[in-house]
Design a protein around this motif. Structure first.
Motif, PDB file in Angstrom:
ATOM      1  N   ALA A  15       0.818  -1.215   0.000  1.00  0.00           N
ATOM      2  CA  ALA A  15       0.000   0.000   0.000  1.00  0.00           C
ATOM      3  C   ALA A  15       0.852   1.266   0.000  1.00  0.00           C
ATOM      4  O   ALA A  15       0.323   2.365  -0.160  1.00  0.00           O
ATOM      5  CB  ALA A  15      -0.927   0.004   1.218  1.00  0.00           C
ATOM      6  N   VAL A  16       2.155   1.112   0.176  1.00  0.00           N
ATOM      7  CA  VAL A  16       3.064   2.261   0.210  1.00  0.00           C
ATOM      8  C   VAL A  16       3.718   2.429  -1.161  1.00  0.00           C
ATOM      9  O   VAL A  16       4.376   1.505  -1.651  1.00  0.00           O
ATOM     10  CB  VAL A  16       4.152   2.059   1.282  1.00  0.00           C
ATOM     11  CG1 VAL A  16       5.136   3.231   1.271  1.00  0.00           C
ATOM     12  CG2 VAL A  16       3.523   1.903   2.654  1.00  0.00           C
ATOM     13  N   PRO A  17       3.562   3.577  -1.811  1.00  0.00           N
ATOM     14  CA  PRO A  17       4.171   3.781  -3.132  1.00  0.00           C
ATOM     15  C   PRO A  17       5.700   3.700  -3.080  1.00  0.00           C
ATOM     16  O   PRO A  17       6.318   4.191  -2.130  1.00  0.00           O
ATOM     17  CB  PRO A  17       3.716   5.207  -3.501  1.00  0.00           C
ATOM     18  CG  PRO A  17       2.501   5.454  -2.675  1.00  0.00           C
ATOM     19  CD  PRO A  17       2.734   4.729  -1.391  1.00  0.00           C
ATOM     20  N   GLU A  18       6.258   3.072  -4.078  1.00  0.00           N
ATOM     21  CA  GLU A  18       7.717   2.976  -4.151  1.00  0.00           C
ATOM     22  C   GLU A  18       8.321   4.376  -4.259  1.00  0.00           C
ATOM     23  O   GLU A  18       7.798   5.244  -4.954  1.00  0.00           O
ATOM     24  CB  GLU A  18       8.124   2.134  -5.362  1.00  0.00           C
ATOM     25  CG  GLU A  18       9.602   1.807  -5.406  1.00  0.00           C
ATOM     26  CD  GLU A  18       9.942   0.745  -6.438  1.00  0.00           C
ATOM     27  OE1 GLU A  18      11.135   0.426  -6.582  1.00  0.00           O
ATOM     28  OE2 GLU A  18       9.012   0.232  -7.090  1.00  0.00           O
ATOM     29  N   GLY A  19       9.424   4.586  -3.554  1.00  0.00           N
ATOM     30  CA  GLY A  19      10.085   5.886  -3.564  1.00  0.00           C
ATOM     31  C   GLY A  19       9.668   6.800  -2.433  1.00  0.00           C
ATOM     32  O   GLY A  19      10.194   7.909  -2.295  1.00  0.00           O
ATOM     33  N   SER A  20       8.708   6.357  -1.616  1.00  0.00           N
ATOM     34  CA  SER A  20       8.230   7.167  -0.497  1.00  0.00           C
ATOM     35  C   SER A  20       9.171   7.046   0.704  1.00  0.00           C
ATOM     36  O   SER A  20       9.713   5.974   0.984  1.00  0.00           O
ATOM     37  CB  SER A  20       6.833   6.715  -0.060  1.00  0.00           C
ATOM     38  OG  SER A  20       5.898   6.812  -1.102  1.00  0.00           O
ATOM     39  N   ARG A  21       9.316   8.150   1.409  1.00  0.00           N
ATOM     40  CA  ARG A  21       9.978   8.110   2.713  1.00  0.00           C
ATOM     41  C   ARG A  21       8.941   7.624   3.718  1.00  0.00           C
ATOM     42  O   ARG A  21       7.845   8.171   3.786  1.00  0.00           O
ATOM     43  CB  ARG A  21      10.497   9.491   3.094  1.00  0.00           C
ATOM     44  CG  ARG A  21      11.548  10.049   2.132  1.00  0.00           C
ATOM     45  CD  ARG A  21      11.830  11.508   2.442  1.00  0.00           C
ATOM     46  NE  ARG A  21      10.605  12.309   2.312  1.00  0.00           N
ATOM     47  CZ  ARG A  21      10.439  13.529   2.854  1.00  0.00           C
ATOM     48  NH1 ARG A  21      11.409  14.087   3.557  1.00  0.00           N
ATOM     49  NH2 ARG A  21       9.309  14.178   2.678  1.00  0.00           N
ATOM     50  N   VAL A  22       9.282   6.596   4.495  1.00  0.00           N
ATOM     51  CA  VAL A  22       8.269   5.870   5.257  1.00  0.00           C
ATOM     52  C   VAL A  22       8.618   5.790   6.745  1.00  0.00           C
ATOM     53  O   VAL A  22       9.791   5.639   7.103  1.00  0.00           O
ATOM     54  CB  VAL A  22       8.122   4.431   4.713  1.00  0.00           C
ATOM     55  CG1 VAL A  22       7.027   3.682   5.466  1.00  0.00           C
ATOM     56  CG2 VAL A  22       7.829   4.445   3.226  1.00  0.00           C
ATOM     57  N   ILE A  23       7.582   5.864   7.572  1.00  0.00           N
ATOM     58  CA  ILE A  23       7.723   5.500   8.984  1.00  0.00           C
ATOM     59  C   ILE A  23       6.733   4.393   9.293  1.00  0.00           C
ATOM     60  O   ILE A  23       5.573   4.446   8.879  1.00  0.00           O
ATOM     61  CB  ILE A  23       7.510   6.699   9.932  1.00  0.00           C
ATOM     62  CG1 ILE A  23       7.723   6.249  11.391  1.00  0.00           C
ATOM     63  CG2 ILE A  23       6.149   7.345   9.749  1.00  0.00           C
ATOM     64  CD1 ILE A  23       7.801   7.389  12.392  1.00  0.00           C
TER      65      ILE A  23
END
Length: 233
Positions: A15-23
């Motif tokens: 569900a998280v787009p590739e290239g996103s900064r994530v926590i």
């Protein structure tokens, strides 16, 4: 050996787009942050937890897979140790809906981020809270893992909708995709709703509007289930 995610965690990560900064909030063992770091899907990965023990477990997972230097670990309550300019996407999974709502309410800047949410309980309540506080579910997915069905939402900013109980539990995107898990998901929640309604009918002091709410919910879930059963024919 590269880390392999369970079906539930894989659906959340997807569900998280590739290239996103994530926590990853409440990271526990840190499996999703390690997977994201290993795959190079995120230029910045943060893993947070409210307790020191699970965060240390996440560090061990990262060390085992040789990516400790690719993940930042934060000991904090919810998103209190993160700022809006550090991330593009936020993962909150494996918690009750009321806890997820509390975390988001304490960080109103999250309306401007992509959220990957996987509530363990209080799904209706969380969906209504999101709807009333500037968030909307843009996509939903169901996944089965170890005999249990889980809901994963991709959430962004949005306006209010007039949502029914059934629409909160079974997003329209699941119908458009004809998700094969939707029928058993609806059957499970219909059974719970019928049980709830049965208890209310036996109670002497329950407000009539509460009984009517659950009567409508049971009817709606039943009709939704009939629609999904047509897909099998």
């Amino acid at each position: 050996m590269p880390l392999t995610l369970s079906k539930r965690l894989a659906a959340i990560a997807a569900a998280v787009p590739e290239g996103s900064r994530v926590i990853d909030v409440g990271t526990d063992h840190g499996y999703i942050p390690v997977w994201l770091a290993e795959k190079g899907r995120s230029p910045r990965v943060l893993a947070s937890d409210i307790a020191a023990a699970p965060l240390e477990g996440a560090r061990r997972t990262a060390a085992l897979h040789g990516c400790t230097d690719k993940i930042e670990f934060r000991l904090c309550d919810g998103l209190s140790g993160c700022t809006a300019d550090e991330v593009d996407a936020i993962i909150i999974a494996g918690m009750g809906g009321e806890t997820i709502a509390k975390i988001l309410a304490a960080a109103p800047w999250t309306t401007q981020k992509l959220l990957a949410l996987q509530p363990q309980s209080k799904i209706y309540e969380l969906r209504m809270w999101l709807n009333e506080n500037g968030y909307t579910v843009r996509n939903a997915a169901l996944v089965t893992d170890e005999g249990r069905i889980y809901m994963v939402w991709q959430v962004r900013a949005g306006g209010r909708e007039n949502l029914t109980y059934g629409q909160c539990l079974a997003d329209k995107s699941l119908f458009s995709k004809r998700d094969p898990l939707l029928e058993p998901w609806l059957a499970m929640h219909l059974k719970k709703s019928l049980h709830k309604l049965g208890g209310l009918k036996k109670a002497a002091t329950v407000p009539q509007e509460e009984r009517e709410f659950w009567q409508r919910a049971c009817y709606e879930l039943s009709e939704m289930r009939k629609e999904t059963e047509k897909w099998q024919k």
